[in-house]
Scaffold this active site. Sequence first.
Site, short mmCIF file in Angstrom:
data_model
loop_
_atom_site.label_atom_id
_atom_site.label_comp_id
_atom_site.label_asym_id
_atom_site.label_seq_id
_atom_site.Cartn_x
_atom_site.Cartn_y
_atom_site.Cartn_z
N ASP A 1 -107.05 25.04 -37.18
CA ASP A 1 -106.70 25.49 -35.83
C ASP A 1 -106.19 24.25 -35.08
O ASP A 1 -106.47 23.11 -35.51
CB ASP A 1 -107.93 26.07 -35.15
CG ASP A 1 -107.67 26.45 -33.70
OD1 ASP A 1 -106.63 27.06 -33.43
OD2 ASP A 1 -108.51 26.10 -32.85
N ASP B 1 -112.64 26.14 -34.19
CA ASP B 1 -113.73 25.97 -33.22
C ASP B 1 -113.88 27.14 -32.25
O ASP B 1 -114.91 27.27 -31.59
CB ASP B 1 -113.51 24.70 -32.40
CG ASP B 1 -112.39 24.87 -31.38
OD1 ASP B 1 -111.31 25.35 -31.77
OD2 ASP B 1 -112.59 24.53 -30.20
N ASP C 1 -111.36 32.28 -33.82
CA ASP C 1 -111.26 31.78 -35.19
C ASP C 1 -112.29 32.42 -36.12
O ASP C 1 -112.22 32.23 -37.33
CB ASP C 1 -111.44 30.25 -35.23
CG ASP C 1 -110.32 29.50 -34.53
OD1 ASP C 1 -109.18 29.99 -34.58
OD2 ASP C 1 -110.59 28.45 -33.93
#
Length: 327
Positions: A38, A225, A229
């Site tokens: 990410d 995080d 996600d």
Amino acid sequence: SVPLSYYSGIGAASKVGVLVKGGKYLEALAEADAFVFDKTGTLTSGKLRVDKVNATSNYSEDEVLAYAAACEKYSTHPIAIAIKDKAKNLNIPELSDYEENAGHGTAAKLNGKTLECGGTKILSDSQKAKFGKNASVFVVYDGEVIGTISVSDTVRQESKNVISSLKALGVKNTVMLTGDSSANAEKVSKELGIDNYKAELMPDDKLTNIQQIKRNSKSVCFVGDGINDAPVLSASDCGIAMGLGSEAAIEASDAVLSAGNLTQLTSAVKIARKTMSTIHINITFALLVKAAVIILAAFGFAAMWMSVVADTGVCVLCVLYAARLLK
């Protein structure tokens, strides 16, 4: 000795600040040839700041910022927090009927009309052509773009070294998946030396991409995080959450970087590979010794003490060899 090797590997990883939730995830981490990241809060610090506010209609820049802050009132997204922090000294209007749509942005009612704050997905095609490349956040009131907001983030100091180290360890594919704009994603990708990136993704789009990457890889690790996600963390072979990320991400993950940064990631990969190497060596050693004693016994050359050594002795040696992982 095999279970002890896993326990020792998990213990060794915890010593460097990586909490692995099971042996199979240690194995997936050792075999990973693709790492997917990410962007916001993972490769970057996640501490966003508002750089510029542009008014594009009959509104002032302060009004645009105040409207955006009002629309983002209940959002916990890093961009929303940055906007609210920037507007803390302004007069924020009271809105009604708040909504938040993951990957799009937020919406509310102001004087009976819809006020939206989000990325390019809230814009029409013509608005995208006109404003799409100018900013990160757009404020739309009653279908009209009344302003844009530019938000920036800083890359984590360790990110570039971690990507380089993973490639040095033989990782074939590094990928960044983000809901941010293509321009910001391209900038971060080039700075860090990431092989591929996909931008302006919805949470479902991230899940589709991770499934596609899995089809072309031996094992895939995803590092993220945020709460959005969580599905991708669960779908990857080994989902790794940042320790200072959302509780949903940590719960859905298979491993956690407890320090909240990427520094220990390469150490975890090395420990996982060392653990699997120890397991393979122990199994091979035990089978070879037992096979040798069986062959000797078949020809009448094996004494009783050889059988004891082949069983108990080999077991003790394998256990001691596995325990060295904890050093």
